[in-house]
Motif scaffolding. Structure first.
Motif, mmCIF file in Angstrom:
data_model
loop_
_atom_site.group_PDB
_atom_site.id
_atom_site.type_symbol
_atom_site.label_atom_id
_atom_site.label_comp_id
_atom_site.label_asym_id
_atom_site.label_seq_id
_atom_site.Cartn_x
_atom_site.Cartn_y
_atom_site.Cartn_z
ATOM 1 N N LEU A 1 0.866 -1.172 0.000
ATOM 2 C CA LEU A 1 0.000 0.000 0.000
ATOM 3 C C LEU A 1 0.904 1.224 0.000
ATOM 4 O O LEU A 1 1.840 1.306 0.806
ATOM 5 C CB LEU A 1 -0.892 -0.029 1.247
ATOM 6 C CG LEU A 1 -1.889 1.100 1.525
ATOM 7 C CD1 LEU A 1 -3.008 0.573 2.435
ATOM 8 C CD2 LEU A 1 -1.240 2.318 2.188
ATOM 9 N N GLY A 2 0.656 2.156 -0.901
ATOM 10 C CA GLY A 2 1.464 3.370 -0.950
ATOM 11 C C GLY A 2 0.681 4.578 -0.489
ATOM 12 O O GLY A 2 -0.547 4.630 -0.628
ATOM 13 N N ARG A 3 1.399 5.555 0.078
ATOM 14 C CA ARG A 3 0.777 6.831 0.443
ATOM 15 C C ARG A 3 1.714 7.942 -0.006
ATOM 16 O O ARG A 3 2.908 7.901 0.314
ATOM 17 C CB ARG A 3 0.513 6.907 1.945
ATOM 18 C CG ARG A 3 -0.600 5.974 2.400
ATOM 19 C CD ARG A 3 -0.898 6.109 3.867
ATOM 20 N NE ARG A 3 0.206 5.643 4.686
ATOM 21 C CZ ARG A 3 0.059 5.010 5.848
ATOM 22 N NH1 ARG A 3 -1.136 4.752 6.295
ATOM 23 N NH2 ARG A 3 1.110 4.637 6.546
ATOM 24 N N MET A 4 1.160 8.912 -0.713
ATOM 25 C CA MET A 4 1.969 10.002 -1.254
ATOM 26 C C MET A 4 1.545 11.324 -0.616
ATOM 27 O O MET A 4 0.373 11.512 -0.269
ATOM 28 C CB MET A 4 1.812 10.078 -2.773
ATOM 29 C CG MET A 4 2.115 8.775 -3.490
ATOM 30 S SD MET A 4 1.970 8.895 -5.292
ATOM 31 C CE MET A 4 3.496 9.754 -5.695
ATOM 32 N N THR A 5 2.496 12.231 -0.478
ATOM 33 C CA THR A 5 2.200 13.515 0.154
ATOM 34 C C THR A 5 3.157 14.588 -0.347
ATOM 35 O O THR A 5 4.250 14.286 -0.832
ATOM 36 C CB THR A 5 2.310 13.394 1.689
ATOM 37 O OG1 THR A 5 1.864 14.621 2.278
ATOM 38 C CG2 THR A 5 3.749 13.157 2.123
ATOM 39 N N LYS A 6 2.729 15.815 -0.171
ATOM 40 C CA LYS A 6 3.620 16.960 -0.355
ATOM 41 C C LYS A 6 3.735 17.744 0.953
ATOM 42 O O LYS A 6 4.305 18.830 0.986
ATOM 43 C CB LYS A 6 3.101 17.874 -1.471
ATOM 44 C CG LYS A 6 3.329 17.318 -2.881
ATOM 45 C CD LYS A 6 2.965 18.351 -3.937
ATOM 46 C CE LYS A 6 3.474 17.937 -5.316
ATOM 47 N NZ LYS A 6 2.658 16.922 -5.962
ATOM 48 N N ALA A 7 3.170 17.178 2.023
ATOM 49 C CA ALA A 7 3.161 17.835 3.329
ATOM 50 C C ALA A 7 4.206 17.212 4.244
ATOM 51 O O ALA A 7 4.898 16.260 3.880
ATOM 52 C CB ALA A 7 1.770 17.741 3.951
#
Length: 394
Positions: free
Chosen positions: A363-369
């Motif tokens: 499972l992947g999770r992407m962010t710019k925070a």
């Protein structure tokens, strides 16, 4: 990471394809995902994948070597459930995609849990990325859909009639993970049941199945037990702490035993140093650490910049850890030339007859925070949210 796949994806990407991706997920699940779906998959090298798996295998070995009494100490007395098991049925482990002091991209352990994540959804998500962007199929997870289903069916349903097996949650229709419940129902032919609807007679549990009171023999548990105390006026016939004639998949005690509680006990190149708050050494610098409650879920209660005043105000310091900060590296370029950071969760199952767990999916999770949590992102950001990682040759 893997420039050729990133380049091709960004060239093929369009908002129409993004809508198609979400529409297919809604069609397959029967409900719309209520969490944000990232526009992009995560492309990483086989070398990075090997580093994650090496760290995971080391951590699993270390956990297996811990005395049972050590793990038992992790369970709050008011959350202890009878009928504990020798090992959990699920094992998930989160790694940040980070940069080392030598400038190398490497994984760093963030969290670990013995609690089921979005297993059914992630397999469908992976397949859907490949449907919308067929070129990705050449680096997809090699495990066939049928093998994946059989593993989960054996683990959760076993030899039982599916009508005697339920997915248990509290107010499931209100949960962000409702699409995973729906896909699990389709995959395994079991029903999702709210805890408030479970009936109890003696040590036997029942639920209403198409108007008929049906015995529950196995529970695929998705309830975070210690969160029940935070639900006002909750009325149930069944208390987790009661002894009942059911098989837990997985037993609720493991939510506490495989948790942040273990982080100070683990050692590996890709495991940041952690301390229980009440044991934090004076020679360490507080600004180098993140403060985390032991049993928070989905990032709640995490403080990225704890101060001494915050530390001094905490009365139950044994229920917190300080984990050395890691630097998430923004390496996933979007179509605007901006970069996202990411976290990868490896999804294992652990059959009772097996010495070690089996890796099924990620499972992947992407962010710019600053935190890998969609709530912390700007509303107009892209390349953020739930994703899936694909591993190939660089």
């Amino acid at each position: 990471m893997i420039p050729k796949y990133r380049k091709q994806f960004n060239e093929e990407f369009s908002q129409d394809k993004y809508r198609q991706l979400k529409d297919i997920l809604k069609q397959k699940g029967g409900v719309e995902p209520t969490f944000r779906i990232s526009e992009s998959p995560i492309f990483l090298t086989k070398e990075f994948e090997a580093k994650m798996i090496d760290a995971s295998e080391s951590i699993i070995t270390q956990i297996k070597g811990l005395p049972a009494d050590t793990l038992q100490k992790a369970i709050p007395d008011d959350c202890r459930v009878p009928g504990d098991t020798d090992q959990p049925h699920f094992f998930t482990i989160d790694f940040g995609v980070c940069k080392s002091e030598k400038g190398e991209i490497e994984p760093q352990l963030i969290e670990l849990q013995a609690f089921p994540s979005l297993y059914a959804f992630q397999k469908v998500f992976e397949n859907t990325f490949c449907e919308v962007y067929p070129f990705i199929s050449e680096i997809r997870n090699p495990m066939p859909q049928e093998t994946f289903r059989n593993y989960l069916k054996e683990l959760i349903v076993g030899d039982e009639n599916p009508e005697h097996v339920i997915l248990l949650e509290i107010f499931p229709e209100k949960q962000k993970t409702a699409i995973d419940f729906a896909l699990t129902e389709k995959l395994l032919s079991i029903k999702t049941v709210c805890l408030t609807k479970v009936k109890k007679e003696g040590k036997t549990l029942y639920y209403e199945n198409d108007g008929k009171l049906t015995e529950i023999k196995r529970i695929y548990n998705r309830v975070i037990f210690d969160e029940l105390n935070n639900i006002p006026d909750l009325t149930t016939e069944f208390d987790f702490r009661e002894e009942v004639d059911v098989k837990w998949i997985t037993h609720p005690n493991w939510f506490f035993k495989i948790s942040k509680f273990l982080l100070p006990l683990l050692q590996h190149q890709f495991v940041p140093k952690s301390y229980f708050l009440h044991q934090f050494p004076q020679e360490e610098r507080l600004e180098d650490f993140v403060l985390k409650p032991l049993f928070s879920f989905a990032g709640s209660g995490v403080n990225l910049n704890p101060t001494q005043a915050i530390i001094d105000a905490i009365t139950d310091k044994e229920n917190y850890i300080l984990q050395r900060k890691v630097r998430y590296e923004p390496i996933f370029e979007d179509i605007n030339g901006e970069f996202s950071k990411a976290e990868i969760r490896l999804l294992y199952i652990w059959r009772e007859s097996d010495e070690r767990p089996i890796l099924l999916e990620n499972l992947g999770r992407m962010t710019k925070a600053a935190m890998v949590n969609v709530d912390f992102n700007k509303k107009d950001a892209i390349w953020i949210g739930s994703s899936n990682a694909f591993f190939g040759e660089s």
